[in-house]
Write an enzyme that holds these catalytic residues in place. Structure first.
Site, PDB file in Angstrom:
ATOM      1  N   GLU A 297      -3.985  22.239  10.498  1.00  0.00           N
ATOM      2  CA  GLU A 297      -3.317  23.318  11.239  1.00  0.00           C
ATOM      3  C   GLU A 297      -1.814  23.173  11.064  1.00  0.00           C
ATOM      4  O   GLU A 297      -1.234  23.752  10.173  1.00  0.00           O
ATOM      5  CB  GLU A 297      -3.733  23.262  12.715  1.00  0.00           C
TER       6      GLU A 297
ATOM      7  N   GLU B 215      -3.187  17.088  23.461  1.00  0.00           N
ATOM      8  CA  GLU B 215      -3.420  18.532  23.538  1.00  0.00           C
ATOM      9  C   GLU B 215      -4.285  18.895  24.743  1.00  0.00           C
ATOM     10  O   GLU B 215      -4.058  19.905  25.409  1.00  0.00           O
ATOM     11  CB  GLU B 215      -4.097  19.012  22.261  1.00  0.00           C
TER      12      GLU B 215
END
Length: 866
Positions: A466, A742
């Site tokens: 990502e 996260e």
């Protein structure tokens, strides 16, 4: 001497060399007696053998106008400053700062992209990157040599066998079709009279390498090409140019494949000794393919390049249950391993990275499809060999090593493996500490996550497939970032790319630069909190840096975004339709549906519509747009009223009885004044009902502690901060985290990794609480942009007995340290020359503080609870 100015700084450049501004603004700090005040300044510019001076009356010292004529391309200058005090005396001159422009005009460029001309299989990972080279001659009496360099892909240049520069992953990641960055290098000492050679390594990088979770390749182009323009200036004024063109030749080197996600494969047996030196036999090289690049898209950098800023030695060598050997560096970081190895030719050492262990083995599932492995095949040199991959980066704490020839533990003990830390080489300007070591580790984790995710652009994560420039993440983290590091140059440049990528209707992309992605991300749709980066971030940067030009440059982008929300909301002034992420990663959301939050996603959207409209009105007022300030101010008030009618009950509760809803309503001033206390009380109740654990996602978390402390619920905010059970800020710290996660539950207490597809262990968003630590716990905040005026407002609570914050502001060091000693709160504060401050403490009038160091003793606990 009563005062002394520093050497001027130039725009937001750490190194004002190869800059893109023809009339760069200048700043300086001043040290001296606390009662000294500036009445005027004089700037002296040395330019082309002439001395220009300009005197200006006033106290300005931050980003003042360039005092001379506009600079031309390639033009060097030096500048210094002296100050006139209100006592009528001039200071001595400061030291001089040298600066030089890059290529400011498209017509300055003659270089063309050049790379290998051989056929390649498109959209493939097995395309072998090329080397490109050329030889050239240099005459006598050379006085200067400059290299202007960029690439389609990544580059690293050598001249006469020596590396040029120390930057990495250049030219970085921008929307390449409209903006390609170039860097300028002084290579005068690397060329010599007679025969010379220049060569460039190339790597796929972001340009044609694998991007995103869909395996996108060749998104910006399929070519791999170097763009280089070497200009040689002689004593008689002649300039000779050696530019990339059809005369260059291309061949293969030892890199077999390289990519940001997958790592690098390198066969040292295929190295080409002397390939970047004159006299090399390049008969097996072939003429280059010459590509196209609009030179109008080539731009100088606004911030520093990526560099190696640190090295981390291993903490231990572990043997896993399966018998593998894993090097533990003790710190989750972003960078590359470097090895020093002795072994037979053809032996291959494999280096596989991971952030965490699970069941004693490295856990690579969070990497998704990223291979994150570097392979080095030895040449078999008897003296040993050293290697570090060139064109990749990894997020890792653990390094699984296979194929090591010899005793790995002994080699590690002798320093054979280190982790090299890479990120944009930003200047650290902010610090915090307190009496709670877990909170200190939390703050350290915030810093490490910022370092790892500020690699050319502000990314979400540095390890998996990502690593995108998500707009929502930096929207919430911007104030924290701007306190910790000087990000004004880097982030203002990135905001310009956001405006370039913005759709014609005003839609702001989810991430910048934009790549195509399946699922919910393509086609691009407007989304609250993510799109609002164009209003929130410019104001945050102005507040911290004092640079109003950032707001001016981003005005049109911000206006288009707010006008889009206004159209989508219509007469109701409520944005209550369409796709939204809402309070992303609410801990109550299931692992496979991170948008399923407790707070109504349209409440979130309408709240951000109101907040962004109010911020746009502020942008208009600050830039002298009186009519727009009135218009958008009225619109903001209409949206506030509509929000209150739709989402706030008569008793101060909210239709979404969730922490994020109250945090938004309180922090964005959307709850009627008479109901704020009730709403704050209800928010504190919710916190305590959840046993002081966090019940917010991306949207609510950065606002939560401010909402509580601003509504008279300071202790509830401290209860949240100091909670150690999951979900909380300190739970990961208790689990041994060295960066911000996260997900709140990225790893369970038994060491198992969250089963969700998104589980990064290096994600700065939830670290936005550090801004509250700086402003509220320590009590240091700007009252006016650039800290021209400062507010010291310490708010001790919980079990803390001490806290401090330091920030190197545009005016100089601002600092506060407080300590509870019996029934007194002792405060030490520092204010730089050029600024002033006020100290706010309950039960007494604000105390005005001028420049200098101040020691105060205040009653504890305060006479009136705040």
């Amino acid at each position: 001497m009563a005062a002394q100015p520093s050497a001027p700084t130039v725009e937001h450049h750490r190194e004002p060399f190869g800059i893109g501004q023809a009339q760069p603004r200048l700043s300086w700090t001043t040290v001296g007696e606390p009662d000294w005040r500036q009445a005027a300044y004089e700037l002296e510019v040395e330019l082309d053998g002439q001395t220009l001076r300009r005197q200006v009356t006033g106290s300005d010292q931050i980003l003042v106008p360039w005092p001379g004529p506009a600079l031309a391309s390639r033009q060097a200058a030096s500048v210094r400053v002296r100050l006139l005090g209100q006592d009528g005396l001039w200071t001595v001159w400061s030291s001089a700062t040298g600066l030089e422009t890059g290529l400011l005009l498209a017509s300055d460029w003659t270089a063309q992209p050049v790379g290998g001309a051989w056929p390649e299989r498109p959209h493939s990972d097995d395309r072998r990157p090329s080397l490109v080279r050329r030889e050239f001659s240099v005459g006598p009496d050379l006085v200067a040599a400059r290299l202007y360099a960029s690439a389609h892909g990544l580059y690293e240049v050598e001249i006469n066998g020596q590396r040029v520069g120390d930057d990495a992953m250049s030219p970085g990641w921008t929307p390449y079709a409209s903006h390609l960055r170039y860097y300028t290098y002084d290579v005068t000492d690397q060329v010599r009279a007679g025969d010379n050679a220049i060569g460039a390594w190339l790597g796929d990088g972001w340009y044609r390498g694998r991007l995103g979770w869909d395996g996108l390749r060749d998104h910006f182009g399929s070519d791999l090409a170097f763009i280089g323009q070497l200009e040689l200036t002689y004593a008689d004024g002649r300039v000779e140019t050696v530019a990339t063109d059809a005369t260059w030749r291309a061949g293969f080197g030892p890199i077999l494949r390289t990519g940001n996600y997958d790592g690098e494969d390198y066969d040292a047996r295929l190295e080409r000794p002397g390939w970047s030196a004159p006299g090399f036999d390049d008969s097996d090289f072939t003429p280059v393919a010459v590509g196209r690049r609009d030179p109008a898209t080539l731009r100088a950098p606004s911030g520093p390049p990526v560099r190696c800023t640190d090295e981390v030695a291993p903490l231990a060598v572990l043997t896993t249950p399966s018998g593998r050997q894993v090097v533990d560096f003790g710190q989750n970081l972003v960078g590359r391993p470097r090895i020093r190895v002795l072994g037979p030719a053809g032996a291959t050492v494999s280096l596989r990275t991971a952030e965490v262990l699970q069941d004693g083995e490295i856990c690579t599932r969070p990497l998704r499809t990223a291979r994150s492995t570097d392979n080095y095949t030895l040449a078999g040199r008897p003296q040993g060999e050293s290697w570090e991959p060139r064109f990749t980066f990894h997020g890792f704490r653990y390094l699984e090593v296979t194929g090591w020839p010899g005793d790995l533990r002994q080699a590690v003990a002798e320093g054979a493996i280190v982790a090299r830390v890479y990120h944009s080489d930003l200047d650290r300007i902010g610090w915090f500490e307190c009496s709670n070591e877990l909170v200190n580790r939390l703050h350290d984790n915030v810093v490490w996550s910022m370092r790892g995710n500020f690699l050319d652009i502000p990314t979400d994560c540095p390890q998996r497939d990502e690593r995108l420039g998500w707009t929502g993440d930096i929207q919430i983290f911007g104030p924290t970032a701007a306190f910790l590091y000087d990000v004004s140059g880097m982030l203002s440049g990135w905001l310009e790319d956001v405006a370039r990528e913005q759709l014609p209707d005003g839609t702001v992309p989810w991430y910048v630069p934009v790549i195509e992605a399946k699922q919910r991300w393509t086609p691009i749709r407007p989304g609250a909190a993510w799109g609002d980066v164009v209003t929130f971030l410019p104001l945050a940067l102005w507040s911290r840096s004092g640079d109003l030009e950032i707001v001016e440059r981003q005005w049109e982008s911000a206006r288009r975004w707010v006008d889009l929300m206004d159209r989508l909301a219509g007469p109701s002034h409520l944005w209550d339709s369409g796709f939204q992420l809402g309070d992303w990663l609410d801990p109550a959301a299931p692992p496979d549906d991170p948008a399923a939050a407790r707070t109504d996603r349209y409440l979130v959207a309408s709240a951000f519509f109101a907040a962004s409209t109010a911020k746009l009105a502020q942008m208009a007022e600050s830039t002298g747009r009186a009519e727009e300030a009135q218009r958008y101010g009225q619109l903001a008030q209409a949206v506030r009223q509509a929000f209150a009618q739709a989402y706030v009950e008569a008793d101060g509760s909210m239709t979404s009885d969730a922490q994020t809803a109250y945090a938004l309503g309180l922090e964005f001033d959307l709850i009627p004044d008479q109901l704020r206390a009730r709403a704050g009380h209800r928010l504190a109740e919710l916190v305590h009902q959840d046993d002081n654990r966090i019940a917010t996602g991306f949207v609510g978390t950065p606002l939560l502690c401010d909402a509580l402390s601003g509504a008279g619920q300071l202790e509830a905010a401290y209860d949240l901060l100091l909670e150690e059970d999951c979900p909380s800020w300190l739970y990961p710290v208790r689990q041994g985290a060295t960066t911000i996660w996260e997900r709140w539950d990225a790893q369970t207490p038994d060491g198992q990794v969250n089963p969700g597809a998104m589980t990064s262990f290096n994600h700065y968003a939830f670290g936005a609480v550090a801004d509250w630590l700086h402003r509220v716990v320590a009590g240091l905040a700007p009252l006016e942009p650039g800290y021209r005026r400062i507010e010291f407002r310490p708010r001790p609570g919980g079990t803390l007995s001490y806290a401090s914050a330091r920030h190197r502001s545009p005016y100089g060091l601002v600092a506060i340290a407080w300590r509870i000693v019996g029934d007194r709160l002792t405060v030490e504060a520092e204010v730089p020359l050029g600024a002033d401050a006020r100290l706010v403490w309950p039960g007494q009038e604000p105390i005005e503080l001028g420049p200098g160091r101040h020691n105060l003793s205040l009653p504890w606990p305060p006479v009136r609870a705040d």
